[in-house]
Design an enzyme around this catalytic site. Structure first.
Site, PDB file in Angstrom:
ATOM      1  N   LYS A 116       1.835  -2.485 -17.996  1.00  0.00           N
ATOM      2  CA  LYS A 116       2.526  -3.384 -17.329  1.00  0.00           C
ATOM      3  C   LYS A 116       4.101  -3.014 -17.364  1.00  0.00           C
ATOM      4  O   LYS A 116       4.839  -2.874 -16.440  1.00  0.00           O
ATOM      5  CB  LYS A 116       2.352  -4.809 -17.733  1.00  0.00           C
ATOM      6  CG  LYS A 116       0.929  -5.386 -17.157  1.00  0.00           C
ATOM      7  CD  LYS A 116       1.238  -5.627 -15.984  1.00  0.00           C
ATOM      8  CE  LYS A 116      -0.334  -5.378 -15.264  1.00  0.00           C
ATOM      9  NZ  LYS A 116      -0.707  -4.250 -15.016  1.00  0.00           N
ATOM     10  N   HIS A 124      -1.244   7.938 -38.003  1.00  0.00           N
ATOM     11  CA  HIS A 124      -1.737   9.120 -37.627  1.00  0.00           C
ATOM     12  C   HIS A 124      -0.875   9.797 -36.588  1.00  0.00           C
ATOM     13  O   HIS A 124      -1.319  10.553 -35.684  1.00  0.00           O
ATOM     14  CB  HIS A 124      -3.243   9.180 -37.229  1.00  0.00           C
ATOM     15  CG  HIS A 124      -4.096   8.492 -38.271  1.00  0.00           C
ATOM     16  ND1 HIS A 124      -4.567   9.521 -39.287  1.00  0.00           N
ATOM     17  CD2 HIS A 124      -4.669   7.567 -38.786  1.00  0.00           C
ATOM     18  CE1 HIS A 124      -5.222   8.968 -40.224  1.00  0.00           C
ATOM     19  NE2 HIS A 124      -5.409   7.616 -39.624  1.00  0.00           N
ATOM     20  N   GLU A 139       4.905   0.391 -15.694  1.00  0.00           N
ATOM     21  CA  GLU A 139       4.648   0.023 -14.207  1.00  0.00           C
ATOM     22  C   GLU A 139       5.855  -0.423 -13.681  1.00  0.00           C
ATOM     23  O   GLU A 139       6.327   0.089 -12.701  1.00  0.00           O
ATOM     24  CB  GLU A 139       3.391  -0.737 -13.690  1.00  0.00           C
ATOM     25  CG  GLU A 139       2.254   0.032 -13.951  1.00  0.00           C
ATOM     26  CD  GLU A 139       1.019  -0.887 -13.578  1.00  0.00           C
ATOM     27  OE1 GLU A 139       0.016  -0.579 -12.887  1.00  0.00           O
ATOM     28  OE2 GLU A 139       1.003  -2.159 -13.978  1.00  0.00           O
ATOM     29  N   GLY A 160      -5.390   8.873   3.494  1.00  0.00           N
ATOM     30  CA  GLY A 160      -6.101   9.849   2.828  1.00  0.00           C
ATOM     31  C   GLY A 160      -5.618  11.038   2.702  1.00  0.00           C
ATOM     32  O   GLY A 160      -4.368  11.387   2.684  1.00  0.00           O
ATOM     33  N   TRP A 180       2.613   6.306   1.655  1.00  0.00           N
ATOM     34  CA  TRP A 180       2.710   6.632   0.324  1.00  0.00           C
ATOM     35  C   TRP A 180       2.459   7.950  -0.030  1.00  0.00           C
ATOM     36  O   TRP A 180       1.555   8.670   0.496  1.00  0.00           O
ATOM     37  CB  TRP A 180       1.656   5.859  -0.884  1.00  0.00           C
ATOM     38  CG  TRP A 180       1.564   6.225  -2.081  1.00  0.00           C
ATOM     39  CD1 TRP A 180       2.424   5.409  -3.187  1.00  0.00           C
ATOM     40  CD2 TRP A 180       0.933   7.273  -2.780  1.00  0.00           C
ATOM     41  NE1 TRP A 180       2.269   5.958  -4.538  1.00  0.00           N
ATOM     42  CE2 TRP A 180       1.422   7.009  -4.419  1.00  0.00           C
ATOM     43  CE3 TRP A 180       0.197   8.292  -2.599  1.00  0.00           C
ATOM     44  CZ2 TRP A 180       0.932   8.013  -5.282  1.00  0.00           C
ATOM     45  CZ3 TRP A 180      -0.195   8.825  -3.635  1.00  0.00           C
ATOM     46  CH2 TRP A 180      -0.044   8.836  -4.976  1.00  0.00           C
ATOM     47  N   ARG A 193       0.741  -1.074  -0.026  1.00  0.00           N
ATOM     48  CA  ARG A 193      -0.135  -0.074  -0.086  1.00  0.00           C
ATOM     49  C   ARG A 193       0.787   1.215  -0.006  1.00  0.00           C
ATOM     50  O   ARG A 193       0.346   2.322  -0.164  1.00  0.00           O
ATOM     51  CB  ARG A 193      -1.065  -0.093   1.056  1.00  0.00           C
ATOM     52  CG  ARG A 193      -2.039  -1.249   1.296  1.00  0.00           C
ATOM     53  CD  ARG A 193      -2.810  -0.905   2.441  1.00  0.00           C
ATOM     54  NE  ARG A 193      -3.535   0.078   2.242  1.00  0.00           N
ATOM     55  CZ  ARG A 193      -4.813   0.368   1.924  1.00  0.00           C
ATOM     56  NH1 ARG A 193      -5.385  -0.909   1.262  1.00  0.00           N
ATOM     57  NH2 ARG A 193      -5.580   1.397   1.846  1.00  0.00           N
TER      58      ARG A 193
END
Length: 609
Positions: free
Chosen positions: A486, A505, A489, A103, A76, A27
């Protein structure tokens, strides 16, 4: 995003909290810290930049005392760089109150300015530090009241864990928007951001609801709302496999989870196809409602968004219903056209993705029927939706999603089949044939996995390229986007996924001998179109890696490298091509020395905007 753990009981809190916190490092892993109360009710805080192992090393040198009550956190970063000072827990100026927070406090600057005028001193750059100072400013002998008064001042999202030297045997938790669970033990109780953190100690949990506060002692847990009104706890028993949180001999969780996909899909199919009859338990909507659906809206983020894009092709092709797909963060900031005839599909592995939750709430407010496609039982999204289709992929610890994605894809196939059956847009024979083909997918996954060493060689041979382009057409255009994501990341290589028809294009300007191009080209009605794109790339010295149907000799004349997948129908091909895309990203990242399971700047569950 961040991970929170708290403990109150008779045992030594510190080793319990650290072991639990390590299970939440997916996390966030910018910094970590602990705060606890010693025998004399003195508050002790220890924090360190970097991963939890840095905190453990620091604690080993400090010889910290035995403690019964404490909180800890893995971060984080949102406000303020990763550092020892910005790490949680944060305390008030008198060092009597400690808070961990997941948060964002949106009005923190306003609160901080007001507190500074009153003489409160701030030492970090975080939004979270306002919380302990606010609690201290309100404290007049009643800690719970001070917490409630503080919460009334906060705008934003939060999950909070709070301890104080004023109440040494008490742990307070609260949530708005960010997930938090309570663990019920024997003469001990816990808080955590996610269930796996505490499964070594208890399987009895309370899912704290939005707008609730929990007061924990070693003997009991009491709940109330922010106004102080008591609430009756609902205790659930978790039937979770602890083994899923272990690597079991694999060097990385991501590789383990890649290999778990055949089993995950087999389990899904065994639950959802009984004697070849479709069973979508949890859908919660009658056939009549599904029949009268005029539009499907799919909303998700990241990898789940790519699964939703595949879902659009499937539902439109099989059920003949118009489908829109949007990223959750964009959906909620426009004025979307949804009503009671809209089937709203909210897709989230964790069920806690802040933007997807907000989008689902807005859709419900406009009258849409909300169905969650989710992996985590009891998550916020699952509790708030009209219906829930669990993917049951098991805990996914690697930050880059693999088995959760393939499970989401499979759920879209099953849901598209259900809609087509209800609306009679598929014949009984067509339905039986599709079911038979789906039942073959797990064994076809195992065939692809047998080619792992060849995929590794191809990945390592191309790991030096500084830029990748992924191209696909029709139902595999989303596969190209997922393959690019993937790679970005976990290897940090710039990569883009494009519809191959769009190459002329603009993207073709990128092609030269220094770029690798992954062309997803299994046999399909657009096979020849894709082959032309590959020839155009080769004409410009681009390095082509083709993902093609097994036995396709023609494709080799247009590719430098070929990865084969077993033959299946065009519509089912996204289920198979994603597997080599995942393995390629994994082996390139390993070759480049990247931290595959915990890539920089990312976290598994995005619970903040």
């Amino acid at each position: 995003m961040c991970g929170i753990v708290g403990y109150v009981g008779n045992k030594d809190a510190l080793p319990i909290m650290l072991e639990s916190l390590k299970k939440l490092e997916y996390r966030g892993y910018d910094s970590s810290g602990v705060g606890f109360l010693d025998h004399d009710a003195h508050l002790i805080v220890s924090k360190s930049k970097g991963k939890i192992r840095n905190l453990e090393e620091l604690i080993r040198t400090q010889h910290l005392p035995f403690a019964h009550t404490g909180i800890c956190h893995t971060r984080w970063a949102t406000h303020g760089l990763p550092s020892d000072i910005n790490a949680h827990p944060h305390t008030d100026s008198k060092h009597t109150i400690a808070v961990v927070h997941n948060g964002i406090i949106e009005n923190y600057q306003e609160l901080k300015d007001a507190l500074k005028k009153k003489g409160y001193k701030f030492i970090s750059q975080t939004d979270s530090e306002v919380i302990p100072h606010l609690i201290a400013s309100f404290y007049k002998g009643d800690l719970l009241l001070a917490v409630r008064q503080t919460i009334a001042k906060l705008r934003g999202t939060f999950a909070l864990g709070i301890v104080s030297s004023h109440n040494p045997g008490m742990l307070i938790a609260a949530r708005v928007g960010s997930p938090l669970i309570i663990g019920i033990g024997d003469k001990e109780n816990f808080i955590a951001s996610d269930v796996p953190a505490i499964l070594d100690f208890t399987r009895r949990v309370i899912y704290l609801k939005d707008g609730q506060i929990a007061v924990l002692t070693k003997d009991k847990v009491e709940l109330c709302d922010f106004a102080g009104k008591k609430a009756t706890p609902k205790i659930d028993t978790v039937s979770f496999n602890v083994v899923a949180a272990r690597k079991e001999g694999y060097p990385y969780f991501m590789l383990k989870e890649i290999h778990e996909q055949p089993q995950v899909l087999e389990q899904m199919l065994s639950l959802r196809l009984k004697n070849r009859k479709l069973v979508l338990e949890g859908l919660g909507l009658s056939d009549e409602i599904l029949k009268n659906t005029r539009k499907v809206m799919i909303v998700a983020c990241g990898t789940a968004y790519h699964a939703g894009l595949v879902g659009k092709y499937l539902i439109e092709e099989l059920a003949r219903i118009p489908v829109e797909v949007d990223t959750s963060s964009e959906f909620r900031y426009r004025n979307p056209i949804v009503d009671k005839h809209t089937l709203f599909l909210a897709v989230s592995q964790s069920g806690e993705t802040a933007d997807t939750l907000a989008a689902a709430r807005e859709a419900r407010a406009k009258g849409a029927r909300v169905i969650a496609i989710c992996n985590v039982v009891g998550s916020s999204l699952a509790r708030e939706a009209d219906g829930i289709l669990y993917t049951y992929a098991g805990q996914e610890i690697g930050v880059a999603s693999t088995k959760a994605y393939s499970a989401q894809l499979m759920m879209f196939y099953l849901l598209a089949l259900k809609l087509s059956q209800v609306r009679k847009s598929i014949t009984p024979k067509g339905s039986r044939d599709l079911i038979d083909q789906l039942l073959r997918i797990p064994s076809l996954y195992r065939e692809v996995l047998k080619d792992m060493h060849n995929i590794q060689k191809i990945a390592e041979a191309n790991s030096h390229f500084g830029c990748f382009l992924f191209l696909g057409r029709h139902v595999n255009f989303p596969s190209a986007m997922e393959g690019a994501l993937k790679l970005k990341e976990i290897s940090y290589i710039p990569a883009e996924g494009y519809a191959a028809g769009e190459m002329k294009h603009g993207p073709i300007a990128l092609i030269d001998e220094y770029r690798a191009v992954v062309c997803i080209n299994p046999r399909s009605h657009v096979y020849e179109k894709m082959a032309s794109n590959m020839q155009e790339i080769r004409a410009r010295k681009g390095n082509v890696i083709a993902i093609a149907t097994s036995g396709d000799k023609e494709v080799r004349s247009n590719a430098d490298f070929v990865i084969e997948v077993p033959k299946t129908t065009e519509l089912l091909s996204p289920l198979l091509v994603v597997l080599p895309l995942q393995m390629m990203a994994y082996f390139i990242a390993v070759k480049r020395g990247c931290d595959v399971d915990q890539p920089r700047n990312l976290a598994k569950s995005v619970t903040v905007e």
